[in-house]
Each structure stands twice: as C-alpha cells, then as structure tokens.
Design a protein around this motif. Structure first.
Motif, PDB file in Angstrom:
ATOM      1  N   PHE A  25       0.728  -1.247   0.018  1.00  0.00           N
ATOM      2  CA  PHE A  25       0.006  -0.065   0.163  1.00  0.00           C
ATOM      3  C   PHE A  25       0.925   1.321  -0.047  1.00  0.00           C
ATOM      4  O   PHE A  25       0.443   2.303  -0.523  1.00  0.00           O
TER       5      PHE A  25
ATOM      6  N   LEU B 174       1.591   2.141  -3.398  1.00  0.00           N
ATOM      7  CA  LEU B 174       0.652   2.772  -3.985  1.00  0.00           C
ATOM      8  C   LEU B 174       0.065   4.206  -3.466  1.00  0.00           C
ATOM      9  O   LEU B 174      -0.771   4.680  -3.690  1.00  0.00           O
ATOM     10  N   GLY B 175       1.034   4.616  -2.536  1.00  0.00           N
ATOM     11  CA  GLY B 175       0.936   6.069  -2.122  1.00  0.00           C
ATOM     12  C   GLY B 175      -0.099   6.133  -0.680  1.00  0.00           C
ATOM     13  O   GLY B 175      -0.462   7.323  -0.745  1.00  0.00           O
ATOM     14  N   MET B 176      -0.209   4.895  -0.180  1.00  0.00           N
ATOM     15  CA  MET B 176      -1.074   4.911   0.801  1.00  0.00           C
ATOM     16  C   MET B 176      -0.317   4.648   2.143  1.00  0.00           C
ATOM     17  O   MET B 176       0.248   3.509   2.135  1.00  0.00           O
TER      18      MET B 176
ATOM     19  N   GLU C 254      -1.424   3.933   5.057  1.00  0.00           N
ATOM     20  CA  GLU C 254      -1.976   2.903   6.143  1.00  0.00           C
ATOM     21  C   GLU C 254      -2.845   1.839   5.442  1.00  0.00           C
ATOM     22  O   GLU C 254      -3.351   2.289   4.264  1.00  0.00           O
ATOM     23  N   VAL C 255      -2.732   0.711   5.857  1.00  0.00           N
ATOM     24  CA  VAL C 255      -3.458  -0.347   5.150  1.00  0.00           C
ATOM     25  C   VAL C 255      -4.955  -0.222   5.558  1.00  0.00           C
ATOM     26  O   VAL C 255      -5.425  -0.142   6.809  1.00  0.00           O
TER      27      VAL C 255
END
Lengths: 120, 215
Positions: free
Chosen positions: B15, B18-20, B22-23
């Motif tokens: 994640f 993918l630039g996130m 936090e899960v």
C-alpha cells in the motif's frame, strides 16, 4: 483472468497479453467503490531475433535490445539471456474508494494499464 | 488453490508503494457516494473523456486545479447537533464542524479546500443570511473570523478555505475544526445545518509522471 502462458515457440513473440485485475479476487472489493476491476494486461513472449525487431506499428526498438539479441543469438549463454519483454507504454486509471476514516477518496494512478510491450 | 492476499508488513509495503500510508481496514461504514465524486470519477475515465481533449495528468479539470487525490470528508460531528434551528437571545445558532484529515499523507499539498454546507429553513421566503467561519483551536474559543459570506436560502453553500483555514504550503492538520455562525440581518427566521462536508483536493507529486527528458 489471464491468457494462458506461452512457451518459447514461434507463436510466442513478445506482446501484450490480457490480465484482468478483479478487486474482489484480491479482497479489496469492500473498500474499493469503483471500478470493480480493470484490464491491466501484462507482457510476455520471447525477445530473440527476429522477434526483438518489431514492425513499424510497435514501440521503437532500443539499440541496446537489438545488440543484446544479436549477442544472445551468436553466443547463447545462461548468464546473459535475450532482452526482456517489458511494458513500453502504460496508461493511468482512477480509483474511487473509502479510506479508514470513511471518507470517499478519488485517487489517480499512473502506469496501471499496459498498452504496449517491447523488447528492452 | 488460490494464495491469500498479502497481509501484515507485506501488505503495508504494497500500500505504501501505491502512495497510501495505512492499510485499509476493509469494512467501511456504508454511505452513499456523493454525486460530485461520481462525476469526478467518470470525468477521469479515459473512455468518457472527449476525443481530442486528452486528460491532463495530475489535474482535476472539473475543479480547475492541479491535483491527483480528491477527498469528500463529511463532518464527523454532525449528529451531536440539535436537530432544529435553536435560537439563543434572538441570535441564530452557532455550529462546530469537524473534519477528520488523518488520511492525508505528509507528501500531499492541498490545492483546493471547499467547505460545502446545506442549510434548511422552515420558510424559504427569507432574504438570506450571512455566514461567518472561524478556526476552532483546541480550546473551545473560536479564533478570528476567516471569512464572511452571504448565504441564500435553498442553495448549497460553498466556501473556499484554502489560504484561510487550510495553509497551502504547510502540512495538513490531523483534524480541522471550524466554528460557523449564521447572522440574520433583516431576516426573522434561522436555518438548520443539515449537511456539512469538505471537498479536499491534494497533489502528491510523487504520483505524477516525470517530465520526459530530451536525449
């Protein structure tokens, strides 16, 4: 859902193959609102000569790939195989989802869909 | 047999790529997707983009700003308010709205922060009100007034907060709390705050395609 893998036979030149990414199958469907999936595609196929030299419709061949393929044809060794069949042109998609605070988020992702493959 | 999707550190790394930061916890509270978000999503779909008008990368055409992440953030304190327009000594009610910004990453820079309100009045034949917005700090006292704008009854209220409540060149706070006040003027009726949300556009330059270099 993918196309069956191809071997190194004459029909297996480097090209784009279909790969559909389903968010349900990867378990993301509860928080991804849209799309439900997308056609991501992938690259597969051999990059030996003459397959490494694609026609005028394909992506431009890197000089390095031509000489790499030539060298591999002249002296095939295990250490230096043929050029790699990799994405040459990709396109973006946007994804709408819920984040952990239940906000609705629209995020734009580059390089998500393989449009074209090439020997590199 | 199908292998399970990655979890734990592998999922966190995935994640993050993918630039996130936090899960996703995976089971959101179901709520309708705001029409503006559907509209923006469809506008970004290459199949629906008009021929000859290619989509500009890292740009939100409909809002006319740079950005690659759009969030619709509802007011998290909506249900703690009284349901009707309560009046205190002849004044219209004041409200506190709270927006949870924890999901905004440190690399994101805001390019648009639009406060959207829906006011409901018992009588639509009023002359409208004036709305004032102030930043509410940790202490309950509101700070100086950030903006004041006329509000017409029956129409959605939109106020641009960028530069006023949301700084353009600073990292985003984890929570944004605003004090709203309605001023009656010549009107005799007050209104109820039926809905409050924040439409936040940010730009994460790491997710933008690098400029093509000439050889």
């Amino acid at each position: 859902h993918t196309e069956p893998r191809v071997g190194g036979g004459p029909g297996g030149a480097c090209r784009t193959r279909r790969l559909h990414v389903s968010f349900r199958e990867v378990g993301w469907h509860r928080w991804v609102i849209a799309p439900r999936g997308f056609l991501a595609n992938f690259c597969q196929g051999v990059c030996t000569l003459p397959e490494a030299l694609q026609g005028p419709g394909g992506p431009p061949v890197l000089n390095h790939a031509v000489l790499h393929a030539l060298m591999h044809a002249a002296s095939p060794t295990q250490g230096a195989g043929p050029p790699c069949c990799v994405p040459a042109r990709l396109s973006p998609i946007s994804v709408l989802f819920f984040d952990n605070s239940d906000n609705v988020v629209l995020r734009h992702y580059e390089d998500m869909v393989v449009d074209e493959c090439g020997c590199r | 047999t199908r292998a399970p999707a990655p979890s734990g550190p592998a999922a966190a790394a995935l994640f993050q790529a993918l630039g996130m930061h936090e899960v996703p916890r995976g089971v959101p509270t179901p709520r309708p997707v705001p029409p503006v978000m559907w509209r923006l999503f469809r506008r970004r779909d290459p199949r629906e983009a008009r021929a000859g008008y290619p989509l500009r990368p890292c740009h939100v055409e409909e809002l006319g700003v740079a950005g690659n992440i759009v969030r619709h953030i509802p007011d998290s304190g909506l249900f703690s308010r009284p349901p009707g327009p309560t009046r205190t000594s002849g004044l219209c009610p004041k409200w506190t709205v709270t927006f949870d910004l924890k999901g905004v990453g440190p690399a994101e820079h805001p390019t648009r922060a639009r406060l959207e309100l829906r006011l409901e009045a018992e009588h639509e034949d009023t002359h409208g009100w004036e709305l004032s917005v102030a930043l509410l700090a940790e202490v309950e006292h509101p700070g100086p007034e950030l903006l004041r704008m006329p509000v017409a009854p029956g129409l959605p209220v939109r106020a641009d907060l960028l530069g006023a409540a949301v700084a353009t060149n600073a990292s985003m706070p984890r929570t944004l709390r605003l004090a709203l006040a309605l001023h009656r003027g010549a009107t005799t009726v007050c209104a109820r705050l039926a809905e409050a949300s924040l439409l936040l556009v940010t730009l994460d330059a790491r997710l933008c395609p690098p400029p093509r270099l000439r050889r």
